[in-house]
Design a protein around this motif. Structure first.
Motif, PDB file in Angstrom:
ATOM      1  N   LYS A  36      -2.963  -4.288   0.764  1.00 34.53           N
ATOM      2  CA  LYS A  36      -1.782  -3.959   1.560  1.00 34.53           C
ATOM      3  C   LYS A  36      -0.642  -4.946   1.343  1.00 34.53           C
ATOM      4  CE  LYS A  36      -4.550  -1.793   5.206  1.00 34.53           C
ATOM      5  NZ  LYS A  36      -4.931  -1.826   6.654  1.00 34.53           N
ATOM      6  N   LEU A  37      -0.873  -5.971   0.536  1.00 39.93           N
ATOM      7  CA  LEU A  37       0.203  -6.913   0.233  1.00 39.93           C
ATOM      8  C   LEU A  37       1.341  -6.184  -0.474  1.00 39.93           C
ATOM      9  CD1 LEU A  37      -1.955  -9.910  -1.016  1.00 39.93           C
ATOM     10  CD2 LEU A  37      -0.571  -9.859   1.064  1.00 39.93           C
ATOM     11  N   PRO A  38       2.593  -6.545  -0.199  1.00 38.99           N
ATOM     12  CA  PRO A  38       3.736  -5.807  -0.733  1.00 38.99           C
ATOM     13  C   PRO A  38       3.710  -5.583  -2.239  1.00 38.99           C
ATOM     14  CG  PRO A  38       4.482  -7.365   0.916  1.00 38.99           C
ATOM     15  CD  PRO A  38       3.019  -7.644   0.698  1.00 38.99           C
ATOM     16  N   ASP A  39       3.231  -6.550  -3.005  1.00 40.61           N
ATOM     17  CA  ASP A  39       3.321  -6.456  -4.460  1.00 40.61           C
ATOM     18  C   ASP A  39       1.973  -6.246  -5.133  1.00 40.61           C
ATOM     19  OD1 ASP A  39       6.134  -6.942  -4.354  1.00 40.61           O
ATOM     20  OD2 ASP A  39       5.681  -9.053  -4.039  1.00 40.61           O
ATOM     21  N   TYR A  40       0.961  -5.903  -4.348  1.00 40.71           N
ATOM     22  CA  TYR A  40      -0.375  -5.723  -4.910  1.00 40.71           C
ATOM     23  C   TYR A  40      -0.415  -4.595  -5.932  1.00 40.71           C
ATOM     24  CZ  TYR A  40      -5.436  -5.044  -5.165  1.00 40.71           C
ATOM     25  OH  TYR A  40      -6.732  -4.915  -5.607  1.00 40.71           O
ATOM     26  N   GLN A  41       0.296  -3.507  -5.664  1.00 41.81           N
ATOM     27  CA  GLN A  41       0.292  -2.362  -6.572  1.00 41.81           C
ATOM     28  C   GLN A  41       1.266  -2.528  -7.731  1.00 41.81           C
ATOM     29  OE1 GLN A  41      -1.970  -0.126  -6.212  1.00 41.81           O
ATOM     30  NE2 GLN A  41      -2.658  -0.804  -4.187  1.00 41.81           N
ATOM     31  N   ILE A  42       2.050  -3.583  -7.696  1.00 41.90           N
ATOM     32  CA  ILE A  42       3.080  -3.780  -8.721  1.00 41.90           C
ATOM     33  C   ILE A  42       2.604  -4.718  -9.825  1.00 41.90           C
ATOM     34  CG2 ILE A  42       5.420  -4.644  -9.151  1.00 41.90           C
ATOM     35  CD1 ILE A  42       6.075  -3.874  -6.268  1.00 41.90           C
ATOM     36  N   ILE A  43       1.948  -5.799  -9.434  1.00 40.80           N
ATOM     37  CA  ILE A  43       1.497  -6.800 -10.390  1.00 40.80           C
ATOM     38  C   ILE A  43      -0.021  -6.763 -10.472  1.00 40.80           C
ATOM     39  CG2 ILE A  43       1.514  -9.233 -11.007  1.00 40.80           C
ATOM     40  CD1 ILE A  43       4.271  -8.005 -10.966  1.00 40.80           C
ATOM     41  N   VAL A  53       4.231  -2.043 -18.778  1.00 45.48           N
ATOM     42  CA  VAL A  53       5.015  -1.539 -17.655  1.00 45.48           C
ATOM     43  C   VAL A  53       4.737  -0.056 -17.498  1.00 45.48           C
ATOM     44  CG1 VAL A  53       7.324  -1.255 -16.690  1.00 45.48           C
ATOM     45  CG2 VAL A  53       6.809  -3.256 -18.102  1.00 45.48           C
ATOM     46  N   THR A  54       4.312   0.347 -16.297  1.00 48.42           N
ATOM     47  CA  THR A  54       3.953   1.741 -16.030  1.00 48.42           C
ATOM     48  C   THR A  54       4.808   2.289 -14.909  1.00 48.42           C
ATOM     49  OG1 THR A  54       1.667   1.249 -16.639  1.00 48.42           O
ATOM     50  CG2 THR A  54       2.072   3.302 -15.418  1.00 48.42           C
ATOM     51  N   ASN A  55       5.399   3.463 -15.134  1.00 47.93           N
ATOM     52  CA  ASN A  55       6.176   4.116 -14.089  1.00 47.93           C
ATOM     53  C   ASN A  55       5.254   4.596 -12.971  1.00 47.93           C
ATOM     54  OD1 ASN A  55       8.583   3.768 -15.449  1.00 47.93           O
ATOM     55  ND2 ASN A  55       8.387   5.703 -16.558  1.00 47.93           N
ATOM     56  N   THR A  56       5.696   4.408 -11.728  1.00 43.98           N
ATOM     57  CA  THR A  56       4.951   4.896 -10.572  1.00 43.98           C
ATOM     58  C   THR A  56       5.916   5.615  -9.650  1.00 43.98           C
ATOM     59  OG1 THR A  56       5.316   2.915  -9.235  1.00 43.98           O
ATOM     60  CG2 THR A  56       3.420   2.885 -10.723  1.00 43.98           C
ATOM     61  N   ASN A  57       5.388   6.214  -8.602  1.00 39.02           N
ATOM     62  CA  ASN A  57       6.244   6.910  -7.646  1.00 39.02           C
ATOM     63  C   ASN A  57       7.199   5.941  -6.955  1.00 39.02           C
ATOM     64  OD1 ASN A  57       5.019   9.369  -8.188  1.00 39.02           O
ATOM     65  ND2 ASN A  57       3.484   9.130  -6.557  1.00 39.02           N
ATOM     66  N   ALA A  58       6.729   4.700  -6.760  1.00 41.02           N
ATOM     67  CA  ALA A  58       7.561   3.720  -6.068  1.00 41.02           C
ATOM     68  C   ALA A  58       8.525   3.006  -6.999  1.00 41.02           C
ATOM     69  CB  ALA A  58       6.662   2.697  -5.376  1.00 41.02           C
ATOM     70  N   GLY A  59       8.297   3.080  -8.290  1.00 41.73           N
ATOM     71  CA  GLY A  59       9.167   2.383  -9.248  1.00 41.73           C
ATOM     72  C   GLY A  59       8.381   2.118 -10.515  1.00 41.73           C
ATOM     73  N   PHE A  60       7.679   0.951 -10.584  1.00 41.95           N
ATOM     74  CA  PHE A  60       6.856   0.662 -11.732  1.00 41.95           C
ATOM     75  C   PHE A  60       5.865  -0.426 -11.365  1.00 41.95           C
ATOM     76  CE2 PHE A  60      10.386  -2.290 -12.012  1.00 41.95           C
ATOM     77  CZ  PHE A  60       9.772  -3.488 -12.306  1.00 41.95           C
ATOM     78  N   SER A  61       4.870  -0.587 -12.215  1.00 41.91           N
ATOM     79  CA  SER A  61       3.940  -1.694 -12.060  1.00 41.91           C
ATOM     80  C   SER A  61       3.889  -2.450 -13.367  1.00 41.91           C
ATOM     81  CB  SER A  61       2.532  -1.184 -11.677  1.00 41.91           C
ATOM     82  OG  SER A  61       1.967  -0.445 -12.760  1.00 41.91           O
TER      83      SER A  61
END
Length: 468
Positions: free
Chosen positions: A351-358, A456-464
């Motif tokens: 649930k950390l803000p950047d867990y799904q990004i990095i 770098v992968t596109n996601t619904n929220a932006g990218f990871s």
């Protein structure tokens, strides 16, 4: 954030200050503060004049030091000068050296086990005083642990500190309450000698009816803070952090700029409740807790406990345990030692803000703390392990560590009078960006060229971003 604009005047031209203090020399300089050695004309007491160019930092430091003014292991604030059109100037006790200098000197002369334990006891007493008063320092590191000529260690540089609970400050005032003038008797502020068999307590906590804060009681207080989102004091204060994250969600249009520049960037606008939550961009990187590196804005004293673990590890090994060159490199170094984070070892980390990004490739064989602390005893390594745990709720409190068997068995901590105190401050020998001294380059972000492949992968929220 750009550094604050330089004032057109000088501290040397302020009659309200120069009439009371003879300014001798500048002993440190940074983007947000300058520190001068001075003498109080009334009684020839040597003091430090800290001229703070950022109003928010000045507000926090004054408020925290007023709250902790009777704590023996916190730097003394004698008085301060502050008016609408001038920077704040804090009059602090002058402490000539710091723990960073002790560590540097130990590389040449060594440290006995008793000396190490005495330094640890003093640091723990200072941190315990902060946390008992609901203060999170947010920038603990050896260079901010100042030392008097007779060996008393004191926490300093509270410019990033936050008070999580109301402690008497009236919300809405432009400035903290006025500080009563006082000159404490140094003899009355000596930390107590360590007593074996679980009698380790700091000054002001000797009443056994109150007792040391155990995990259950202390954890309950932290849970209460979390239930209030650790933001109540922000809602009442006129000073806010803003909604910032060191590693936060970006849109795909930001990818090119991100890869060209730095891995530290600001959170997207929106979602702010108007009260200004805590910021994750606090603390010096080498001592920054993983939850901050993952953008958390809901945290408590546990971030200081992680920093404390890094400090103890450095005392034992005489070198930084996680000397990251950027936020991403910092996480990578932590994972190489402790392994990857997961819900199994850190419930709620997803649930950390950047867990799904990095994300990082799995570290199959983390080296462990034992490899970072060669030739140290199992009790010493265990002490560090109790602090450097991913799950913040699992980190030992400062008071718990004061009762740890390591500090209560032979060889006992030496008396403060037997400590070998360096004659100079680390800031005099290092290229420093801090008013009290710092480690070179630890706050600078490195470019993506410092790493191997980056996906770098596109996601619904932006990218990871995935690092391998």
């Amino acid at each position: 954030m750009d550094p604050p604009r330089t004032k057109s005047w000088s501290i040397h031209t302020r009659p309200d200050i120069t009439s009371k203090y003879q300014i001798l020399t500048r002993v440190g300089s940074g983007a947000y503060a300058d520190v001068y050695k001075a003498v109080r004309r009334a009684d020839s007491l040597t003091v430090a004049l800290k001229e703070i160019h950022d109003q928010q930092s000045a507000f926090r430091e004054i408020e925290a030091l007023q709250t902790l003014q009777h704590s023996p292991n916190v730097v003394v604030l004698y008085e301060y000068f502050w008016s609408e059109d001038e920077d704040a100037v804090l009059v602090l006790e002058y402490l000539p050296t710091d723990l960073a200098s002790v560590i540097r000197g130990a590389k040449r002369d060594g440290l006995s086990a008793g000396e190490v334990k005495r330094w640890i006891v003093q640091v723990l007493c200072g941190v315990d005083a902060c946390h008992r008063n609901s203060i999170v320092h947010r920038d603990l590191k050896p260079a901010n642990l100042l030392i008097s000529a007779d060996g008393v260690l004191k926490l300093a540089d509270f410019g990033q500190a936050r008070i999580l609970l109301e402690t008497g400050f009236v919300a809405g005032n432009d400035h903290p309450r006025m500080l009563e003038q006082y000159s404490p008797n140094p003899a009355a502020f000596q930390p107590p000698e360590l007593i074996p068999e679980a009698e380790v307590v700091c000054e002001g906590h000797k009443n056994q009816e109150q007792g040391a804060l155990g995990k259950e009681v202390y954890g309950g207080q932290l849970d209460d803070l979390r239930a209030k989102d650790s933001l109540d004091i922000d809602r009442e204060s006129s000073i806010h952090d803003g909604d910032a994250s060191c590693l936060a969600t970006c849109t795909t249009s930001d990818v090119e700029d991100l890869l060209k520049a730095s891995y530290s960037y600001e959170v997207e606008e929106g979602g702010n409740d108007g009260y200004g939550p805590l910021t994750s961009c606090v603390g010096t990187r080498w001592f920054r807790a993983p939850e901050l590196l993952y953008g958390s804005t809901k945290y408590g004293p546990e971030i200081d406990l992680w920093s404390l673990g890094c400090i103890l590890a450095e005392l034992f090994s005489l070198k930084p345990i996680f000397p990251g060159t950027s936020d991403i490199d910092q996480l990578s170094r932590i994972f190489n030692v402790l392994g990857n984070i997961s819900e199994e070892v850190w419930p709620g980390c997803s649930k950390l803000p950047d867990y799904q990004i990095i994300s990082f490739g799995k570290v199959e064989h983390p080296i462990g703390l034992e490899a970072c602390l060669p030739n140290r005893s199992p009790d010493e390594i265990l002490l560090v392990k109790k602090l450097l745990t991913f799950d913040p709720s699992s980190r030992a409190t400062a008071m718990e560590l004061l009762h740890d068997k390591y500090l209560n068995e032979e060889p006992l901590p030496v008396p403060i009078s037997e400590l070998r105190v360096p004659t100079t401050n680390s800031a005099q020998d290092e290229d420093s960006s801090s008013e009290w001294g710092n480690y070179k380059d630890m706050d600078s972000d490195s470019d993506s060229e410092d790493f191997g492949s980056v996906d770098v992968t596109n996601t619904n929220a932006g990218f990871s971003i995935r690092f391998s």
